[in-house]
Design an enzyme around this catalytic site. Structure first.
Site, PDB file in Angstrom:
ATOM      1  N   LEU A   1       0.848  -1.185   0.000  1.00  0.00           N
ATOM      2  CA  LEU A   1       0.000   0.000   0.000  1.00  0.00           C
ATOM      3  C   LEU A   1       0.886   1.238   0.000  1.00  0.00           C
ATOM      4  O   LEU A   1       1.734   1.404   0.878  1.00  0.00           O
ATOM      5  CB  LEU A   1      -0.897   0.038   1.237  1.00  0.00           C
ATOM      6  CG  LEU A   1      -1.959  -1.048   1.422  1.00  0.00           C
ATOM      7  CD1 LEU A   1      -1.363  -2.368   1.892  1.00  0.00           C
ATOM      8  CD2 LEU A   1      -2.988  -0.574   2.457  1.00  0.00           C
ATOM      9  N   GLY A   9       1.394   3.994   4.746  1.00  0.00           N
ATOM     10  CA  GLY A   9       2.282   3.166   3.930  1.00  0.00           C
ATOM     11  C   GLY A   9       2.614   1.847   4.583  1.00  0.00           C
ATOM     12  O   GLY A   9       3.192   1.825   5.653  1.00  0.00           O
ATOM     13  N   SER A  10       2.262   0.719   3.971  1.00  0.00           N
ATOM     14  CA  SER A  10       2.380  -0.556   4.634  1.00  0.00           C
ATOM     15  C   SER A  10       2.158  -1.689   3.651  1.00  0.00           C
ATOM     16  O   SER A  10       2.091  -1.473   2.446  1.00  0.00           O
ATOM     17  CB  SER A  10       1.359  -0.623   5.785  1.00  0.00           C
ATOM     18  OG  SER A  10       0.128  -0.050   5.363  1.00  0.00           O
ATOM     19  N   ARG A  11       2.017  -2.928   4.182  1.00  0.00           N
ATOM     20  CA  ARG A  11       1.738  -4.067   3.325  1.00  0.00           C
ATOM     21  C   ARG A  11       0.839  -5.042   4.067  1.00  0.00           C
ATOM     22  O   ARG A  11       0.749  -5.020   5.294  1.00  0.00           O
ATOM     23  CB  ARG A  11       3.029  -4.776   2.894  1.00  0.00           C
ATOM     24  CG  ARG A  11       3.775  -5.454   4.028  1.00  0.00           C
ATOM     25  CD  ARG A  11       5.058  -6.111   3.548  1.00  0.00           C
ATOM     26  NE  ARG A  11       4.851  -7.444   3.017  1.00  0.00           N
ATOM     27  CZ  ARG A  11       5.823  -8.177   2.463  1.00  0.00           C
ATOM     28  NH1 ARG A  11       7.045  -7.671   2.352  1.00  0.00           N
ATOM     29  NH2 ARG A  11       5.568  -9.383   2.027  1.00  0.00           N
TER      30      ARG A  11
END
Length: 221
Positions: free
Chosen positions: A99, A186-188
């Site tokens: 993301l 911001g990440s996954r």
């Protein structure tokens, strides 16, 4: 547009000093103060964009019971064989979604069933697109079970995302695509499905949370 409740402090926070600067500019006639307020207004607008929570197809249309949906908006980083040392014990396939800071960060359940296990682990804050982030970064992990079908999924923070919000836990029933949390900035997300599932996305593909099928069970029930 719906805004996730976690976003309101970030949206309203910059507006207070912006209002003071604008008021000071009007009172003193200093144009520089009024101009200084605009970046804060812009920051507030970005926060509203970041914490937006749009409805998706799964909110109004029944989901195929064999479909595993993407839990988030973003780009597929891994699709198929799991990264070394990342998957839970056992035999799994992995789909990972990165993301960016402009994607919708509300997270959705990739499948339906009961949350049978959850865990939270502190860790690093490496960039979420790096391979090492999958096993070194801070994360929340959930195990979801429906009969003999199990899906494991993780919220993993990145270099900017410093907080995970998980609004579910053991014993709770989740529907496919149901909102269950978010990650900030911001990440996954990693999803693990058994080998009998067919992976239906490819690396580099853009996906939408609650809409894109990332895997599918053979309908054998």
């Amino acid at each position: 547009m719906r805004i996730d409740p976690a976003g309101w402090p970030f949206i309203t926070g910059p507006l207070a000093p912006a209002a003071l600067l604008a008021a000071g500019g009007r009172t003193t006639g200093r144009r520089s103060l009024r101009l200084a307020a605009w970046p804060l207004v812009g920051l507030s607008a970005y926060m509203a964009l970041f914490f937006r929570d749009p409805d998706r197809r799964c909110d109004t249309v029944p989901v195929d019971p064999d479909d595993v949906l993407s839990p988030a908006d973003g780009v597929v980083m891994v699709a198929g064989e799991p990264q070394e040392g990342v998957a839970p014990d056992g035999d799994w396939q992995q789909v990972s979604v990165f993301l960016s800071v402009v994607d919708v960060h509300v997270n959705r359940s990739p499948y339906h069933g009961e949350v049978v296990e959850s865990s939270y682990r502190k860790g690093s804050f490496l960039a979420a697109y790096r391979k090492e982030s999958a096993h070194r970064n801070e994360r929340s992990e959930l195990w979801l079970r429906d009969g003999d079908r199990t899906v494991v999924f993780r919220q993993i923070v990145g270099v900017l995302a410093r907080r995970i919000v998980t609004r579910t836990g053991p014993g709770q029933q989740l529907a496919t695509g149901e909102r269950m949390g978010l990650m900030k900035f911001g990440s996954r997300m990693d999803v693990f499905v058994p080998p009998e599932c067919e992976i239906t996305v490819t690396k580099g593909q853009r996906v939408r949370g609650g809409e894109t099928a990332i895997a599918r069970w053979s309908s054998t029930r």
